[in-house]
Design a protein around this motif. Structure first.
Motif, PDB file in Angstrom:
ATOM      1  N   LEU A 112      24.778  -3.688 -29.412  1.00 28.01           N
ATOM      2  CA  LEU A 112      23.351  -3.625 -29.718  1.00 28.01           C
ATOM      3  C   LEU A 112      23.120  -2.925 -31.052  1.00 28.01           C
ATOM      4  N   GLY A 113      23.854  -1.834 -31.284  1.00 28.64           N
ATOM      5  CA  GLY A 113      23.737  -1.144 -32.568  1.00 28.64           C
ATOM      6  C   GLY A 113      24.129  -2.024 -33.735  1.00 28.64           C
ATOM      7  N   PRO A 168      16.491  -6.649 -27.242  1.00 29.84           N
ATOM      8  CA  PRO A 168      17.128  -6.196 -28.477  1.00 29.84           C
ATOM      9  C   PRO A 168      16.239  -6.290 -29.695  1.00 29.84           C
ATOM     10  N   SER A 169      15.064  -6.875 -29.581  1.00 28.86           N
ATOM     11  CA  SER A 169      14.209  -7.027 -30.759  1.00 28.86           C
ATOM     12  C   SER A 169      13.325  -5.827 -31.008  1.00 28.86           C
ATOM     13  N   ALA A 170      13.329  -4.810 -30.137  1.00 34.32           N
ATOM     14  CA  ALA A 170      12.404  -3.716 -30.335  1.00 34.32           C
ATOM     15  C   ALA A 170      13.072  -2.392 -29.983  1.00 34.32           C
ATOM     16  N   VAL A 206      21.757  -3.981 -22.671  1.00 30.91           N
ATOM     17  CA  VAL A 206      22.826  -4.490 -23.540  1.00 30.91           C
ATOM     18  C   VAL A 206      23.783  -3.360 -23.897  1.00 30.91           C
ATOM     19  N   PRO A 207      25.105  -3.603 -23.897  1.00 30.78           N
ATOM     20  CA  PRO A 207      26.058  -2.565 -24.300  1.00 30.78           C
ATOM     21  C   PRO A 207      25.697  -1.932 -25.634  1.00 30.78           C
ATOM     22  N   CYS A 208      25.864  -0.617 -25.705  1.00 28.21           N
ATOM     23  CA  CYS A 208      25.307   0.158 -26.816  1.00 28.21           C
ATOM     24  C   CYS A 208      25.881  -0.210 -28.185  1.00 28.21           C
ATOM     25  N   THR A 209      27.201  -0.329 -28.280  1.00 23.92           N
ATOM     26  CA  THR A 209      27.796  -0.595 -29.591  1.00 23.92           C
ATOM     27  C   THR A 209      27.418  -1.975 -30.127  1.00 23.92           C
TER      28      THR A 209
END
Length: 313
Positions: free
Chosen positions: A168-169, A4-6, A163-166
């Motif tokens: 993660l967003g 999730p950091s990139a 990771v699930p999209c929402t």
């Protein structure tokens, strides 16, 4: 697996109670649409680099069972965005009468298809189909929704995974606005497997002190008034009022409900009473134009991640 950091957008480390409010005393609007546009452009460049390096074009298969008009529009928009980033899009529009066995057979074929790197089955499914069984039938390396047991388990253990999209967003927006989240108090209102639970886990992995409120929580407003970060995903429009919010907090509104207006038209609203909340919060996502565009952008990001897994990157 997805980190999730990139890619990240550059942002200064800040404290949620020290900045963010405009001269009119209202909180800044977090422009998810602009962030998603920049993220999608970054993904398109990375897709081109990936293809030049490996000779592989990432492919996303989207499966829709039934004829819900709203879902059809949403799925076609995903296909359009996929093409715009230079990836391949494979649409499977199945009738409502599709049996569970037929759907599982399709997923098995997609799992074995080398052109397909990501598989997304649009939810909800018809009642005669077990959504959990279908989700877990998707190869975890192709589970771009991040909802299967393998990826959910990896997230709960703090391991890299899709990771699930929402959620993660939401996390990418929070990082962009606040920088480091370590040490902040966060409340997630809503405990669904789709948003609430993975969102809480992502925040915990960031070093936040995390609470989750749900239908049986006794005093959700009291919990909310302590939160530096408030993420709301319940599907109940206007649930969170302005007096629930800690002054200077950052509010992420995941909810979306269409309501009628004068003249027979409709408009979209969120789970947060936006006008009230903006007078208290330092930063807040609007509905529409906040979290929604990030969901599709993160789906594309997850598809590229899945292709990299296949290529051994």
């Amino acid at each position: 697996m997805t980190d999730p950091s990139a890619p990240q957008m550059t942002a200064p480390v800040s404290h949620p109670e020290q900045d963010g409010r405009g001269q009119d005393g209202r909180g800044q609007i977090i422009d998810g649409k602009a962030f998603a546009r920049n993220l999608t452009a970054t993904i398109a460049r990375e897709v081109e680099i990936f293809h030049d390096r490996h000779g592989i074009t990432p492919g996303l298969a989207v499966v829709l069972v039934g004829n819900d008009p709203a879902s059809e529009v949403y799925v076609r928009n995903k296909a359009l965005q996929t093409h715009r980033t230079g990836m391949l899009s494979f649409m499977h529009m199945l009738p409502e009468s599709t049996s569970q066995a037929q759907l599982l057979n399709l997923i098995d074929r997609l799992n074995r298809d080398p052109e397909i790197h990501g598989i997304l089955v649009q939810l909800p499914l018809p009642k005669h189909i077990d959504a959990t069984l279908v989700t877990n039938a998707i190869d975890p390396r192709k589970d771009v929704d991040g909802l299967g047991e393998v990826n959910a388990g990896r997230l709960s253990l703090g391991l890299e995974g899709i990771v699930p999209c929402t959620p993660l967003g939401c996390l990418l927006l929070l990082r962009h606005e606040l920088g480091s989240l370590r040490g902040l108090d966060a409340l997630v209102i809503g405990a669904s497997n789709l948003v609430g639970k993975p969102m809480a886990q992502l925040l915990l992995n960031e070093g936040c002190t995390v609470s989750i409120a749900h239908i049986d929580t006794r005093d959700t407003p009291a919990l909310a008034r302590r939160a530096d970060i408030l993420v709301v995903a319940t599907g109940h429009r206007g649930l969170v009022r302005g007096d629930w919010i800690k002054p200077g907090a950052t509010v992420i509104d995941v909810g979306i409900t269409r309501i009628p207006t004068e003249g027979g038209k409709t408009r979209l609203v969120g789970d947060v009473a936006f006008d009230e909340a903006r007078h208290v919060a330092a930063r807040i996502t609007p509905v529409p134009g906040g979290v929604g565009p990030m969901t599709i952008a993160c789906l594309l990001r997850n598809t590229l991640t899945a292709a990299r897994l296949c290529a051994g990157d």
